[in-house]
Design an enzyme around this catalytic site. Sequence first.
Site, mmCIF file in Angstrom:
data_model
loop_
_atom_site.group_PDB
_atom_site.id
_atom_site.type_symbol
_atom_site.label_atom_id
_atom_site.label_comp_id
_atom_site.label_asym_id
_atom_site.label_seq_id
_atom_site.Cartn_x
_atom_site.Cartn_y
_atom_site.Cartn_z
ATOM 1 C CG ASP A 179 25.232 71.191 61.167
ATOM 2 O OD1 ASP A 179 24.240 70.356 60.679
ATOM 3 O OD2 ASP A 179 25.351 71.402 62.710
ATOM 4 C CG HIS A 226 24.872 62.159 59.436
ATOM 5 N ND1 HIS A 226 25.050 61.064 60.335
ATOM 6 C CD2 HIS A 226 26.083 62.890 59.760
ATOM 7 C CE1 HIS A 226 25.393 61.224 61.098
ATOM 8 N NE2 HIS A 226 26.262 62.253 61.017
ATOM 9 C CB SER A 275 37.734 70.604 54.829
ATOM 10 O OG SER A 275 38.170 70.299 54.063
#
Length: 302
Positions: A103, A160, A266
Amino acid sequence: MNEQSAPAGMPSPTWKQTLWSAVQYALPHHFISRGVFHLTRWHTPFTASAIRWFVRRFDVDLSEAVESDPAVYPTFNAFFTRALKADVRPLAPDPVEWVSPCDGRISQIGAIQSGNLLQAKGRDYSVIELLGGDAALAREFEQGQFVTIYLSPRDYHRVHMPCTGNLRTMIHVPGRLFSVSPATVQQVPRLFARNERLVCVFETDLGPMALVLVGAINVAAIETVWAGLVTPPAGQEITRRDYGNDIGMLINLVRGQEMGRFNMGSTVILLAPSSADFSPDWQAGMPVRLGQGWMDTDRISG
């Protein structure tokens, strides 16, 4: 093929943001971040209250989490690295299409030009320095594509796999821990090549793919599913570990599988080979969600 581009209408930094960027040069980045490391793992009676404040302050959607009750989390870090429900981030249906690894918001996206990546308007840095000085590895991404994704405090902070791949190499590059907020990225030259980072290189059906997890101030640790906690490191030298069949350490991760996580937020930089091509629908400044497809599948099939 996307050209390097900056987010349209990106506002100029305010005087407060400019001052903050300047002050960061003098800050003891690692001392502060190590303090955050311990603080966010401290179990206190105030943990749930701190999480509730954070949820309100940054508009975190806890309804997507496996555990939506702040009181369930024993530490702030457990909340920050929370797992999501299995159905809230479905993968793009085409199995050959690469997907967003996390995201966040696209900071920059486009072609790798003359061995350089665009950081912000008027600022770039080289693939070689991003990869810890490995010129041979950098050449594998000549004429390739890149995307930089900024994870804000409200985002899901696990990373991921954008596609299925075998892990080839993991490189830890020590460095500074400047903030990776959009305003600081506009002002600190070569920020992503100066900050501490973890480079994970995979072999895929389209060729080499690298996921670079960039540390930042208050990002007290980065971990992977195969090595556990990688930072903070014991030393200040670049470290490298190779994997593969030839050394009996084959690690295969499938599309959409978790590969690592940030303990605090980050930036992720994805490097793709010249055989890959991102869809022109994806542009700098756009929000993205884990599992969204962004590969030009017409080119793949052709």
